[in-house]
Motif scaffolding. Sequence first.
Motif, PDB file in Angstrom:
ATOM      1  N   SER A   1       0.830  -1.208   0.000  1.00  0.00           N
ATOM      2  CA  SER A   1       0.000   0.000   0.000  1.00  0.00           C
ATOM      3  C   SER A   1       0.863   1.256   0.000  1.00  0.00           C
ATOM      4  O   SER A   1       0.537   2.239  -0.666  1.00  0.00           O
ATOM      5  CB  SER A   1      -0.933   0.008   1.215  1.00  0.00           C
ATOM      6  N   GLU A   2       1.960   1.207   0.729  1.00  0.00           N
ATOM      7  CA  GLU A   2       2.887   2.352   0.730  1.00  0.00           C
ATOM      8  C   GLU A   2       3.533   2.519  -0.646  1.00  0.00           C
ATOM      9  O   GLU A   2       3.693   3.635  -1.135  1.00  0.00           O
ATOM     10  CB  GLU A   2       3.957   2.172   1.807  1.00  0.00           C
TER      11      GLU A   2
ATOM     12  N   SER B   1       1.807   6.548  -7.040  1.00  0.00           N
ATOM     13  CA  SER B   1       0.822   7.583  -7.394  1.00  0.00           C
ATOM     14  C   SER B   1       1.434   8.974  -7.290  1.00  0.00           C
ATOM     15  O   SER B   1       1.225   9.819  -8.164  1.00  0.00           O
ATOM     16  CB  SER B   1      -0.405   7.484  -6.485  1.00  0.00           C
ATOM     17  N   LYS B   2       2.207   9.218  -6.220  1.00  0.00           N
ATOM     18  CA  LYS B   2       2.841  10.531  -6.054  1.00  0.00           C
ATOM     19  C   LYS B   2       3.853  10.786  -7.164  1.00  0.00           C
ATOM     20  O   LYS B   2       3.885  11.890  -7.729  1.00  0.00           O
ATOM     21  CB  LYS B   2       3.533  10.630  -4.688  1.00  0.00           C
TER      22      LYS B   2
ATOM     23  N   ARG C   1       2.114   1.754  -3.416  1.00  0.00           N
ATOM     24  CA  ARG C   1       1.061   2.338  -4.247  1.00  0.00           C
ATOM     25  C   ARG C   1       1.015   3.855  -4.082  1.00  0.00           C
ATOM     26  O   ARG C   1       0.920   4.600  -5.051  1.00  0.00           O
ATOM     27  CB  ARG C   1      -0.286   1.737  -3.879  1.00  0.00           C
ATOM     28  N   ARG C   2       1.063   4.308  -2.836  1.00  0.00           N
ATOM     29  CA  ARG C   2       1.039   5.756  -2.590  1.00  0.00           C
ATOM     30  C   ARG C   2       2.242   6.438  -3.231  1.00  0.00           C
ATOM     31  O   ARG C   2       2.110   7.507  -3.833  1.00  0.00           O
ATOM     32  CB  ARG C   2       0.992   6.031  -1.085  1.00  0.00           C
ATOM     33  N   THR C   3       3.397   5.812  -3.128  1.00  0.00           N
ATOM     34  CA  THR C   3       4.608   6.388  -3.724  1.00  0.00           C
ATOM     35  C   THR C   3       4.501   6.430  -5.242  1.00  0.00           C
ATOM     36  O   THR C   3       4.831   7.448  -5.867  1.00  0.00           O
ATOM     37  CB  THR C   3       5.857   5.595  -3.294  1.00  0.00           C
TER      38      THR C   3
END
Length: 149
Positions: free
Chosen positions: A36-37, A43-44, A39-41
């Motif tokens: 999940s982390e 996306s950013k 994924r956030r990275t």
Amino acid sequence: MILMRQTTAPQEHEKEYTMLLNRILARFTMFDDVFSEYRRTVSKVSRGRCLASENLESLSGYWQRNCLQYTRFLDCVNAVPVPASFQQFHQILTAELRQYAKQVTRAQQAINWAQNSCCLATLQDAFTEMKHSKQRIDHALENVSGVAM
């Protein structure tokens, strides 16, 4: 004559399994947090809202190592001796953990590591399916013990 079933050994085996199951679920939760982390990275980075040092190429090595560790984790879960009373649950658990792995691979394929880009729609779909796998595990766990993740 009444025959009494000896319940000591199966109960001990069930207790061992439930303790091991707690460790399995804790480790799975850790993997889920890691992906999940990522994924956030991703996306950013894809949106250009990241630190200058953050890029997909550097993330790819970490992603690969965690995919390998997750595969080893699956092998261990598949090798767990399962008491008869948990057979159905364990089948659901292993099927959903494999499905989760397929979606991790799908998410990984959505990322063009060298070009520092990503198909965000495919990434989102993969993570949505990963969430569904977690929900199905949770539902199966509720049906076994009345307690969920």
